[in-house]
Design a protein around this motif. Structure first.
Motif, PDB file in Angstrom:
ATOM      1  N   HIS A  44       0.829  -1.209   0.000  1.00  0.00           N
ATOM      2  CA  HIS A  44       0.000   0.000   0.000  1.00  0.00           C
ATOM      3  C   HIS A  44       0.861   1.254   0.000  1.00  0.00           C
ATOM      4  CE1 HIS A  44      -3.603  -2.342   0.438  1.00  0.00           C
ATOM      5  NE2 HIS A  44      -3.070  -2.980   1.460  1.00  0.00           N
ATOM      6  N   VAL A  45       1.991   1.202   0.676  1.00  0.00           N
ATOM      7  CA  VAL A  45       2.915   2.339   0.639  1.00  0.00           C
ATOM      8  C   VAL A  45       3.441   2.527  -0.788  1.00  0.00           C
ATOM      9  CG1 VAL A  45       5.060   3.298   1.554  1.00  0.00           C
ATOM     10  CG2 VAL A  45       3.544   2.001   3.061  1.00  0.00           C
ATOM     11  N   LEU A  46       3.782   1.428  -1.443  1.00  0.00           N
ATOM     12  CA  LEU A  46       4.241   1.509  -2.828  1.00  0.00           C
ATOM     13  C   LEU A  46       3.145   2.056  -3.751  1.00  0.00           C
ATOM     14  CD1 LEU A  46       6.213  -1.859  -3.036  1.00  0.00           C
ATOM     15  CD2 LEU A  46       7.200   0.432  -3.279  1.00  0.00           C
ATOM     16  N   ASP A  47       1.937   1.593  -3.562  1.00  0.00           N
ATOM     17  CA  ASP A  47       0.819   2.096  -4.374  1.00  0.00           C
ATOM     18  C   ASP A  47       0.661   3.603  -4.199  1.00  0.00           C
ATOM     19  OD1 ASP A  47       0.241  -0.395  -5.383  1.00  0.00           O
ATOM     20  OD2 ASP A  47      -1.382  -0.821  -3.971  1.00  0.00           O
ATOM     21  N   ARG A  48       0.760   4.056  -2.949  1.00  0.00           N
ATOM     22  CA  ARG A  48       0.589   5.491  -2.688  1.00  0.00           C
ATOM     23  C   ARG A  48       1.739   6.290  -3.310  1.00  0.00           C
ATOM     24  NH1 ARG A  48      -3.574   5.415  -0.257  1.00  0.00           N
ATOM     25  NH2 ARG A  48      -3.971   6.681   1.581  1.00  0.00           N
ATOM     26  N   LEU A  49       2.951   5.749  -3.212  1.00  0.00           N
ATOM     27  CA  LEU A  49       4.094   6.444  -3.783  1.00  0.00           C
ATOM     28  C   LEU A  49       3.977   6.512  -5.305  1.00  0.00           C
ATOM     29  CD1 LEU A  49       6.780   7.839  -3.229  1.00  0.00           C
ATOM     30  CD2 LEU A  49       7.896   5.588  -3.338  1.00  0.00           C
ATOM     31  N   ALA A  50       3.535   5.422  -5.936  1.00  0.00           N
ATOM     32  CA  ALA A  50       3.347   5.433  -7.387  1.00  0.00           C
ATOM     33  C   ALA A  50       2.296   6.463  -7.782  1.00  0.00           C
ATOM     34  CB  ALA A  50       2.946   4.040  -7.856  1.00  0.00           C
ATOM     35  N   GLU A  51       1.210   6.518  -7.011  1.00  0.00           N
ATOM     36  CA  GLU A  51       0.155   7.495  -7.288  1.00  0.00           C
ATOM     37  C   GLU A  51       0.698   8.914  -7.153  1.00  0.00           C
ATOM     38  OE1 GLU A  51      -4.347   8.507  -5.578  1.00  0.00           O
ATOM     39  OE2 GLU A  51      -3.193   6.821  -4.760  1.00  0.00           O
ATOM     40  N   LEU A  52       1.519   9.138  -6.126  1.00  0.00           N
ATOM     41  CA  LEU A  52       2.108  10.448  -5.890  1.00  0.00           C
ATOM     42  C   LEU A  52       3.004  10.864  -7.060  1.00  0.00           C
ATOM     43  CD1 LEU A  52       3.793  11.608  -2.578  1.00  0.00           C
ATOM     44  CD2 LEU A  52       4.927  11.983  -4.741  1.00  0.00           C
ATOM     45  N   TYR A  53       3.878   9.953  -7.491  1.00  0.00           N
ATOM     46  CA  TYR A  53       4.779  10.274  -8.607  1.00  0.00           C
ATOM     47  C   TYR A  53       3.990  10.579  -9.874  1.00  0.00           C
ATOM     48  CZ  TYR A  53       9.101   9.007  -6.145  1.00  0.00           C
ATOM     49  OH  TYR A  53      10.169   8.968  -5.285  1.00  0.00           O
ATOM     50  N   GLY A  54       2.889   9.866 -10.091  1.00  0.00           N
ATOM     51  CA  GLY A  54       2.065  10.137 -11.261  1.00  0.00           C
ATOM     52  C   GLY A  54       1.473  11.524 -11.229  1.00  0.00           C
ATOM     53  N   LYS A  55       0.971  11.934 -10.062  1.00  0.00           N
ATOM     54  CA  LYS A  55       0.387  13.261  -9.944  1.00  0.00           C
ATOM     55  C   LYS A  55       1.458  14.341 -10.029  1.00  0.00           C
ATOM     56  CE  LYS A  55      -3.015  15.814  -7.224  1.00  0.00           C
ATOM     57  NZ  LYS A  55      -3.854  15.825  -6.003  1.00  0.00           N
ATOM     58  N   TRP A  56       2.668  14.004  -9.605  1.00  0.00           N
ATOM     59  CA  TRP A  56       3.794  14.933  -9.617  1.00  0.00           C
ATOM     60  C   TRP A  56       4.361  15.083 -11.030  1.00  0.00           C
ATOM     61  CZ3 TRP A  56       8.491  13.987  -5.827  1.00  0.00           C
ATOM     62  CH2 TRP A  56       9.276  15.147  -5.738  1.00  0.00           C
ATOM     63  N   GLY A  57       4.052  14.111 -11.875  1.00  0.00           N
ATOM     64  CA  GLY A  57       4.574  14.128 -13.236  1.00  0.00           C
ATOM     65  C   GLY A  57       5.909  13.435 -13.388  1.00  0.00           C
ATOM     66  N   LYS A  58       6.340  12.707 -12.369  1.00  0.00           N
ATOM     67  CA  LYS A  58       7.607  11.974 -12.438  1.00  0.00           C
ATOM     68  C   LYS A  58       7.299  10.531 -12.847  1.00  0.00           C
ATOM     69  CE  LYS A  58      10.488  14.791  -9.482  1.00  0.00           C
ATOM     70  NZ  LYS A  58      11.688  14.767  -8.623  1.00  0.00           N
ATOM     71  N   PHE A  59       7.080  10.352 -14.141  1.00  0.00           N
ATOM     72  CA  PHE A  59       6.573   9.071 -14.624  1.00  0.00           C
ATOM     73  C   PHE A  59       7.636   7.977 -14.633  1.00  0.00           C
ATOM     74  CE2 PHE A  59       3.908  12.384 -16.670  1.00  0.00           C
ATOM     75  CZ  PHE A  59       2.746  12.111 -15.969  1.00  0.00           C
ATOM     76  N   ASP A  60       8.899   8.352 -14.798  1.00  0.00           N
ATOM     77  CA  ASP A  60       9.951   7.343 -14.702  1.00  0.00           C
ATOM     78  C   ASP A  60      10.032   6.783 -13.286  1.00  0.00           C
ATOM     79  OD1 ASP A  60      10.544   7.693 -17.342  1.00  0.00           O
ATOM     80  OD2 ASP A  60      12.285   8.992 -16.998  1.00  0.00           O
ATOM     81  N   ALA A  61       9.943   7.665 -12.313  1.00  0.00           N
ATOM     82  CA  ALA A  61       9.965   7.214 -10.918  1.00  0.00           C
ATOM     83  C   ALA A  61       8.724   6.377 -10.615  1.00  0.00           C
ATOM     84  CB  ALA A  61      10.030   8.422  -9.984  1.00  0.00           C
ATOM     85  N   GLN A  62       7.595   6.780 -11.195  1.00  0.00           N
ATOM     86  CA  GLN A  62       6.363   6.013 -10.989  1.00  0.00           C
ATOM     87  C   GLN A  62       6.521   4.600 -11.551  1.00  0.00           C
ATOM     88  OE1 GLN A  62       2.931   7.053 -13.389  1.00  0.00           O
ATOM     89  NE2 GLN A  62       1.554   6.696 -11.637  1.00  0.00           N
ATOM     90  N   ALA A  63       7.107   4.500 -12.764  1.00  0.00           N
ATOM     91  CA  ALA A  63       7.281   3.182 -13.385  1.00  0.00           C
ATOM     92  C   ALA A  63       8.204   2.304 -12.546  1.00  0.00           C
ATOM     93  CB  ALA A  63       7.848   3.345 -14.794  1.00  0.00           C
ATOM     94  N   ALA A  64       9.228   2.912 -11.932  1.00  0.00           N
ATOM     95  CA  ALA A  64      10.155   2.138 -11.090  1.00  0.00           C
ATOM     96  C   ALA A  64       9.445   1.596  -9.854  1.00  0.00           C
ATOM     97  CB  ALA A  64      11.338   3.010 -10.686  1.00  0.00           C
ATOM     98  N   VAL A  65       8.572   2.402  -9.284  1.00  0.00           N
ATOM     99  CA  VAL A  65       7.840   1.956  -8.094  1.00  0.00           C
ATOM    100  C   VAL A  65       6.855   0.849  -8.462  1.00  0.00           C
ATOM    101  CG1 VAL A  65       6.191   2.654  -6.314  1.00  0.00           C
ATOM    102  CG2 VAL A  65       8.106   4.147  -6.882  1.00  0.00           C
TER     103      VAL A  65
END
Length: 372
Positions: free
Chosen positions: A292-313
């Protein structure tokens, strides 16, 4: 005699039912074989069902009392029956007095036991909450909490120990979490309820200091949330810091803290701070609810526009699922990212994200904050 039949129960009449206890005891003292004892106990049970919540008939009750007398005489000899019959007569006299008072209109008001009052307050609060009357629900549950504090004894250091003495229909342990967040819901329209939420969570922790970690987590999160929305950010930060120090492996403690920085309508979209809190959680080798922490972090990166970081998570999340698949030797599909439903699930329903957790333990707080 004035009596009107009713199909609607009034309330459980403990004092009237208690008059049957000497009869139960007298019948048990006959030491009958189980099948013969059962015949008398069935008659006693029928009497109890008649009188327990009002709406009963004196004629029906009198027939059951006569049947009980006849049953006792049938099962034992006259000497053995005598003490039981005396107890039956005493009960019958008390019933005659009861019905005489009913006829004269002089029946004293029923004494409502505290646990029954508590039950009624709890259930009324749930009904108001389901009707989206959040302020009224909060007021009702604050009254319930005041009653709990009056009833609680110093030796009751957990809510389950309270419930073992006061047998309410609704578990105080589960209700208290619902109450804490109901106060927060009411605070959206009236910030005064955040003050009530703060007071409630602090008093709860003082009243039940030995609660289980899950309960401590919920109450401290609610306390920190109240402080945050009261504008007391430094105090809120201190509560979150104490929470993750006390329960360093509870992922939802970090999630609640992080959410304030990027999911709240009134937040400054401090993505870097929010991400740092979640990364701090992920550094814990024994972190609970890591997915769930990973899911939240991925969601955060997506909203932030850091899609490479989102894909890594997302890849890290999938790798964790794959590792568990090998450990269990059974296939487990990685759940797709779900979209919030149009209709919000109930607090105790499964969360819409597919985590398997109750909604109140998963996305409820994030969904509520995103709408503020």
């Amino acid at each position: 005699m004035s009596w009107q039949p009713s199909h609607e129960p009034v309330r459980y009449d403990q004092s009237r039912v208690a008059r049957l206890k000497p009869l139960w005891d007298a019948v048990d003292r006959l030491r009958l074989p189980p099948l013969r004892l059962r015949k008398l106990r069935v008659l006693l049970g029928a009497l109890e069902v008649q009188i327990e919540d009002g709406g009963d008939s004196p004629e029906v009750n009198a027939l059951l009392i006569d049947a009980l007398r006849a049953g006792v005489r049938h099962q034992v000899d006259a000497d053995a029956a005598r003490p039981v019959l005396r107890t039956v007569d005493a009960f019958a006299q008390a019933e005659e007095q009861h019905w005489a008072q009913v006829g004269a209109g002089t029946l004293p008001p029923m004494v409502v036991p505290p646990e029954e009052q508590l039950d009624e307050l709890m259930q009324a609060g749930y009904a108001l909450e389901h009707a989206s009357q959040f302020a009224a629900a909060a007021d009702t549950w604050l009254a319930a909490w005041d009653l709990i504090r009056q009833l609680a004894q110093p030796k009751m250091r957990t809510s389950p120990s309270f419930s073992r003495v006061y047998h309410t229909m609704q578990s105080v342990h589960d209700w208290s979490v619902d109450a804490a967040y109901a106060l927060g819901n009411a605070g959206v329209d009236n910030p005064a309820y955040y003050e009530h939420q703060l007071r409630f969570t602090r008093e709860y922790h003082a009243q039940f200091p030995d609660e289980d970690p899950d309960q401590v987590l919920s109450m401290l999160r609610a306390q920190a949330e109240a402080l945050w929305y009261l504008g007391r950010r430094a105090e809120s930060e201190a509560v979150y810091a104490a929470l993750v120090e006390q329960l360093p492996d509870e992922g939802f403690g970090y999630i609640g803290w992080s959410d304030h920085y990027w999911l709240s309508r009134d937040s400054l979209q401090e993505y870097d701070t929010a991400a740092g809190i979640l990364q701090r959680a992920l550094a814990r080798p024994s972190l609970n609810d890591r997915e769930h922490v990973l899911d939240r972090l991925a969601e955060l990166y997506g909203k932030w526009g850091k899609f490479d970081a989102q894909a890594a998570v997302v890849a890290q999340r999938a790798q964790g699922e794959s590792r568990r698949w090998w450990q269990r030797s059974a296939p487990v599909a990685v759940p797709p990212q779900a979209a919030p439903p149009a209709k919000k699930p109930g607090r105790n329903d499964p969360c819409w994200c597919g985590s398997g957790k109750k909604y109140k333990r998963c996305h409820l707080d994030a969904d509520a904050r995103s709408k503020r």
